[in-house]
Design an enzyme around this catalytic site. Structure first.
Site, mmCIF file in Angstrom:
data_model
loop_
_atom_site.group_PDB
_atom_site.id
_atom_site.type_symbol
_atom_site.label_atom_id
_atom_site.label_comp_id
_atom_site.label_asym_id
_atom_site.label_seq_id
_atom_site.Cartn_x
_atom_site.Cartn_y
_atom_site.Cartn_z
ATOM 1 N N GLU A 64 55.671 -105.217 111.595
ATOM 2 C CA GLU A 64 55.908 -106.515 112.259
ATOM 3 C C GLU A 64 54.542 -107.467 111.822
ATOM 4 O OE1 GLU A 64 56.310 -106.357 116.635
ATOM 5 O OE2 GLU A 64 55.940 -108.749 116.663
ATOM 6 N N ASP A 94 62.213 -98.851 123.297
ATOM 7 C CA ASP A 94 60.762 -98.875 123.193
ATOM 8 C C ASP A 94 60.164 -97.977 124.547
ATOM 9 O OD1 ASP A 94 59.729 -100.163 121.197
ATOM 10 O OD2 ASP A 94 59.778 -102.084 122.105
ATOM 11 N N ASP A 108 60.684 -103.750 124.392
ATOM 12 C CA ASP A 108 59.821 -103.922 125.424
ATOM 13 C C ASP A 108 59.529 -105.544 125.713
ATOM 14 O OD1 ASP A 108 57.810 -104.163 123.516
ATOM 15 O OD2 ASP A 108 56.484 -102.901 124.255
ATOM 16 N N SER A 109 59.970 -106.460 124.475
ATOM 17 C CA SER A 109 59.952 -107.534 124.593
ATOM 18 C C SER A 109 60.833 -108.092 125.833
ATOM 19 C CB SER A 109 60.407 -108.348 123.347
ATOM 20 O OG SER A 109 61.882 -107.610 122.905
ATOM 21 N N GLU A 112 54.592 -97.617 119.396
ATOM 22 C CA GLU A 112 53.487 -98.573 118.508
ATOM 23 C C GLU A 112 52.115 -97.690 118.116
ATOM 24 O OE1 GLU A 112 52.628 -102.045 120.297
ATOM 25 O OE2 GLU A 112 54.751 -102.792 120.615
ATOM 26 N N LYS A 163 60.955 -95.690 120.272
ATOM 27 C CA LYS A 163 60.058 -96.335 119.183
ATOM 28 C C LYS A 163 58.692 -96.339 120.098
ATOM 29 C CE LYS A 163 60.351 -100.862 118.326
ATOM 30 N NZ LYS A 163 58.939 -101.425 118.773
HETATM 31 O O1 KIV Z 1 59.960 -105.289 121.582
HETATM 32 C C1 KIV Z 1 60.505 -105.735 120.681
HETATM 33 O O2 KIV Z 1 61.487 -106.439 120.680
HETATM 34 C C2 KIV Z 1 60.024 -105.170 119.208
HETATM 35 C C3 KIV Z 1 60.512 -106.104 118.177
HETATM 36 C C4 KIV Z 1 59.877 -107.229 117.900
HETATM 37 C C5 KIV Z 1 60.362 -104.993 116.994
HETATM 38 O O3 KIV Z 1 59.368 -104.238 119.090
#
Ligand code: KIV
Length: 272
Positions: A190, A91, A52-53, A123, A121
């Protein structure tokens, strides 16, 4: 230490657990589009994270919170079309799993069905235990994410190193063991102290993939725009830049502008 590297034609969640057992480090990078994913996959990456980055590096938002499930599915389906070998983890974005386990399952099913991704994934630890169980019960592989969890940035208030104090470190260790016992196939840690990350990696049998968590874990992940130097505004200590694409691309584009303006491009060989 040199480790015999098994040739995985297709990386699966099982391959990652095997890599940890054999002492082979896992290489993971983010990607959000077809062209980048094709390069990343052909370079031999084990796991592509459609993170989600994307909210930051693709859309220019300050945080990861605004990106939607539809947008994540769009990015993930572009990545999946490009890959031949890597495992693709997607994510679950903020707001798509926090309210209840049924919503978490619905969002995960949409990701798996509509993007063709291989795993999701999420969090968090104990507080999302029921959602993780529900997703796993549907046969969807889950990767955990502890330590600095950017979707909670407004709770933390800052992007500084997490779990420096004993209380938070103990909770993180408990959460890591919980995620393993629930059946997660891997875990991202992280921005936490290296000694804590190493202790977690040694305490659980599933792979621990670090970002800003030192070298004592089972693998590493970076955001592709950061490691290629496309983004010159972000320089945390944990980042190794393998290229300086920001300046390289800017120079190339500047040269193109000059060539067009001076009528140097196209020349006699570059036309029909
Ligand atoms: O969204 C992302 O890029 C991440 C990484 C920083 C692990 O969750």
């Amino acid at each position: 230490m040199s480790v015999a590297k098994k040739d995985y034609k297709r990386v699966t969640t099982k391959s990652l657990i095997e890599m940890k057992a054999n002492g082979e480090k896992i290489a993971m990078l983010t990607a959000y589009d077809y062209t980048m994913a094709k390069i990343v996959d052909s370079a031999g990456i084990d796991v592509i994270l459609v993170g989600d980055s994307a909210s930051n590096v693709m859309a220019g938002h300050e945080t990861t919170l605004p990106i939607t499930l539809d947008q994540m599915i769009y990015h993930a389906s572009s990545v999946v079309r490009a890959i031949e070998r890597a495992l693709v983890v997607v994510d679950l974005p903020f707001g798509s799993y926090q309210s209840d386990p049924k919503e978490a399952l619905r969002s995960s099913i949409r990701i798996m069905k509509e993007s063709g991704g291989h795993a999701v994934k999420l969090e968090g630890g104990k507080e999302i235990k029921d959602s993780i169980k529900k997703i796993l019960n549907a046969g969807i592989p889950v990767m955990g994410h502890l330590g600095l969890t950017p979707q909670s940035i407004y709770k933390f208030g800052t992007y500084t190193v997490r779990a420096k104090e004993d209380e938070e470190a103990d909770k993180l260790m408990d959460d890591a063991k919980l995620l393993e016992s629930l059946g997660c196939f891997a875990l991202v840690l992280e921005k936490i102290p290296a000694h804590l990350a190493e202790k977690v990696a040694k305490s659980i049998s599933i792979p621990v993939i670090g970002i800003g968590a030192g070298g004592g874990v089972d693998g590493q992940v970076l955001v592709i725009h950061d490691m290629l130097g496309m983004n010159n505004e972000f320089s945390p200590r944990f980042l190794r830049r393998y290229m300086d694409l920001y300046d390289g691309m800017k120079t190339a584009i500047g040269q193109y502008v000059t060539d067009v303006k001076s009528a140097d491009f196209p020349n006699a060989h570059e036309q029909y």
